[in-house]
Design an enzyme around this catalytic site. Structure first.
Site, PDB file in Angstrom:
ATOM      1  N   GLY A 243       0.930  -1.329  -0.015  1.00  0.00           N
ATOM      2  CA  GLY A 243       0.009  -0.064  -0.226  1.00  0.00           C
ATOM      3  C   GLY A 243       0.518   1.361   0.001  1.00  0.00           C
ATOM      4  O   GLY A 243       1.857   1.230  -0.160  1.00  0.00           O
ATOM      5  N   CYS A 269      11.478  -1.941   4.805  1.00  0.00           N
ATOM      6  CA  CYS A 269      10.638  -1.927   3.692  1.00  0.00           C
ATOM      7  C   CYS A 269       9.383  -0.829   4.115  1.00  0.00           C
ATOM      8  O   CYS A 269       9.599   0.368   3.970  1.00  0.00           O
ATOM      9  CB  CYS A 269      10.019  -3.130   3.197  1.00  0.00           C
ATOM     10  SG  CYS A 269       9.434  -3.029   1.402  1.00  0.00           S
ATOM     11  N   PHE A 270       8.205  -1.205   4.110  1.00  0.00           N
ATOM     12  CA  PHE A 270       6.906  -0.287   4.731  1.00  0.00           C
ATOM     13  C   PHE A 270       7.561   0.357   5.875  1.00  0.00           C
ATOM     14  O   PHE A 270       7.337   1.537   6.204  1.00  0.00           O
ATOM     15  CB  PHE A 270       5.885  -1.067   4.866  1.00  0.00           C
ATOM     16  CG  PHE A 270       4.472  -0.097   4.571  1.00  0.00           C
ATOM     17  CD1 PHE A 270       4.286   0.456   3.557  1.00  0.00           C
ATOM     18  CD2 PHE A 270       3.935  -0.050   5.736  1.00  0.00           C
ATOM     19  CE1 PHE A 270       3.309   1.161   3.252  1.00  0.00           C
ATOM     20  CE2 PHE A 270       2.561   0.635   5.682  1.00  0.00           C
ATOM     21  CZ  PHE A 270       2.284   1.248   4.522  1.00  0.00           C
ATOM     22  N   GLN A 273       9.483   3.464   5.400  1.00  0.00           N
ATOM     23  CA  GLN A 273       8.755   4.672   4.891  1.00  0.00           C
ATOM     24  C   GLN A 273       7.928   5.274   6.007  1.00  0.00           C
ATOM     25  O   GLN A 273       7.824   6.416   6.143  1.00  0.00           O
ATOM     26  CB  GLN A 273       7.605   4.310   3.779  1.00  0.00           C
ATOM     27  CG  GLN A 273       8.404   3.616   2.599  1.00  0.00           C
ATOM     28  CD  GLN A 273       7.609   2.759   1.690  1.00  0.00           C
ATOM     29  OE1 GLN A 273       6.508   2.614   1.959  1.00  0.00           O
ATOM     30  NE2 GLN A 273       8.007   2.062   0.812  1.00  0.00           N
ATOM     31  N   GLY A 313       7.206  -0.160  -4.036  1.00  0.00           N
ATOM     32  CA  GLY A 313       6.875   1.000  -5.136  1.00  0.00           C
ATOM     33  C   GLY A 313       6.949   2.703  -4.813  1.00  0.00           C
ATOM     34  O   GLY A 313       6.499   3.221  -5.516  1.00  0.00           O
ATOM     35  N   HIS A 359      14.791  -5.951   2.251  1.00  0.00           N
ATOM     36  CA  HIS A 359      14.348  -7.224   3.092  1.00  0.00           C
ATOM     37  C   HIS A 359      15.658  -7.787   3.233  1.00  0.00           C
ATOM     38  O   HIS A 359      16.210  -8.835   2.676  1.00  0.00           O
ATOM     39  CB  HIS A 359      13.496  -7.981   1.968  1.00  0.00           C
ATOM     40  CG  HIS A 359      11.993  -7.547   1.744  1.00  0.00           C
ATOM     41  ND1 HIS A 359      11.199  -7.694   2.620  1.00  0.00           N
ATOM     42  CD2 HIS A 359      11.723  -6.638   1.125  1.00  0.00           C
ATOM     43  CE1 HIS A 359      10.035  -7.278   2.225  1.00  0.00           C
ATOM     44  NE2 HIS A 359      10.546  -6.614   1.208  1.00  0.00           N
ATOM     45  N   GLU A 361      15.863 -10.214   5.542  1.00  0.00           N
ATOM     46  CA  GLU A 361      15.710 -11.426   5.907  1.00  0.00           C
ATOM     47  C   GLU A 361      15.873 -12.460   4.747  1.00  0.00           C
ATOM     48  O   GLU A 361      16.426 -13.772   4.881  1.00  0.00           O
ATOM     49  CB  GLU A 361      14.352 -11.686   6.487  1.00  0.00           C
ATOM     50  CG  GLU A 361      13.081 -11.652   5.366  1.00  0.00           C
ATOM     51  CD  GLU A 361      12.999 -10.465   4.697  1.00  0.00           C
ATOM     52  OE1 GLU A 361      12.352 -10.515   3.515  1.00  0.00           O
ATOM     53  OE2 GLU A 361      13.256  -9.245   5.352  1.00  0.00           O
TER      54      GLU A 361
END
Length: 385
Positions: A243, A269-270, A273, A313, A359, A361
């Site tokens: 999202g 990642c998210f 952000q 994205g 990522h 991991e």
């Protein structure tokens, strides 16, 4: 269903015509792969040559139609050990040459069978190189895949695609996160307690922390600050997820509460952000994003270049040429992508908090960035001391 009947059903599905329609009107024709029907999402491409099972089950791909740039997909089949979650999350799957027969000692069924069983509509036999070049030039966009009886005239299908929702403004993390908290126990001696906020977490992530002696309490995306501190964490982790980060106001507020308390914090990642927003930076949508397992990133704190796994994205809009003042002290860009200079990491200089956009991991590899979990452990050790 017997192996013979499964093979017959697979061949029948793959004989069905299929059409991929992009929102700008470009059309690609092929054959059905996986379930027969229709699906909609954002068309993105992944450059990974391995690890397709981890890609399919990554919750960050929710509502995205993934185009594989590698021409041969499905060679190793599907097993029961590699999924990163309990289901396939991609909205659709696009491959050029699917494997006719999987060959791997761990394989339990074919990729086509798994996609069909989980209702994931795909398409094969089209020119994925041309499709990828189109997305690189025009950018990620809405797409529909139609097969079997869902195939209509191109104009009607295009109208359906253009009516589908866009990724900008999509608030999706709560749709993929756990509904109930659960615990991943430490492997060996328990040394730390980590509260992990699930925004779309992958199974390997708490495992990497458990390997380092952390008992990980995975909490829903809707968790309150009181829920986080109820587990008495030595550190707090914010996961990857799908999202638009501009919609994630609850996660931003939650992270600010953690920053105010000074608890060691790590985001990926998210989560990167979210940290960017918590510090007062903006976010923006990339033209076509970074997806795959071969993205070069430089850790500016060490100068080391690492090959990393990506799926994002959106990116943080933070200045990479200077230290910034934030409500929580000084912050700097710690990692950058060497392909396009996109911000790939942040760290606070006056509080124990950092994040990366990729990522570490990386269940399917590469493992260049695994040291970041050790860095998180060092923050928790330092805070305890």
């Amino acid at each position: 269903m017997t192996t013979s009947s499964q093979g017959t059903a697979s061949r029948r599905r793959q004989a069905a015509p299929a059409v991929l329609v992009l929102e700008d009107g470009r059309v690609f024709r092929g054959r059905a792969y996986g379930a027969v029907g229709e699906t909609f999402g954002e068309a993105v491409f992944s450059t990974g040559m391995t690890g397709y099972q981890e890609t399919l089950t990554d919750p960050s791909y929710h509502r995205q139609v993934v185009v594989m740039t590698a021409p041969h997909v499905g060679n190793t089949g599907v097993n029961d050990e590699d999924p990163e979650s309990q289901r396939i999350w991609v909205a659709g799957y696009v491959v050029r040459d699917p494997a006719r027969v999987p060959s791997n000692w761990r394989s339990r069924r074919s990729l086509d069978e798994e996609l069909a069983a989980q209702g994931v509509v795909g398409i094969s036999g089209l020119d994925t190189r041309a499709l990828t070049r189109h997305l690189r030039e025009r950018g990620a966009m809405r797409v529909g895949i139609f097969s079997g009886d869902a195939v209509r005239d191109d104009a009607a299908l295009l109208a359906r695609v253009q009516e589908s929702p866009q990724m900008v403004g999509a608030d999706l993390s709560a749709e993929v996160a756990t509904g109930e908290a659960y615990v991943v126990p430490a492997i060996g001696e328990k040394k730390f307690t980590v509260a992990a906020v699930d925004l779309g977490i992958k199974g390997m992530t708490p495992h990497r922390m458990a390997e380092r002696g952390a008992e990980v309490h995975v909490l829903p995306a809707t968790a309150a600050l009181e829920d986080v501190y109820a587990v008495q964490p030595d550190g707090v982790f914010f996961s990857n997820g799908p999202g638009d980060p501009a919609t994630a106001d609850h996660a931003v507020s939650l992270m600010r509460g953690v920053l105010e308390r000074g608890t060691p914090l790590f985001g990926i990642c998210f989560g990167n952000q979210i940290l960017g927003r918590a510090l007062g930076f903006g976010t923006y949508k990339l033209k076509y994003g970074h997806r795959g397992i071969n993205q070069p990133v430089q850790d500016r704190t060490t100068g080391k270049v690492e090959v990393t796994a990506h799926n994002h994205g959106f990116a943080v809009d933070a200045p990479a040429d200077r230290v910034s003042d934030t409500p929580y002290g000084r912050a700097e860009v710690s990692h950058v992508c060497l392909n396009d200079d996109v911000v790939e990491g942040l760290r606070l200089l006056d509080r124990p908090a950092f994040s990366v956009q990729y990522h570490p991991e990386a269940a399917a590899g590469p493992h260049d960035a695994a040291y970041l979990f050790d860095r998180f452990v060092s923050l928790m050790e330092g805070q305890r001391a």
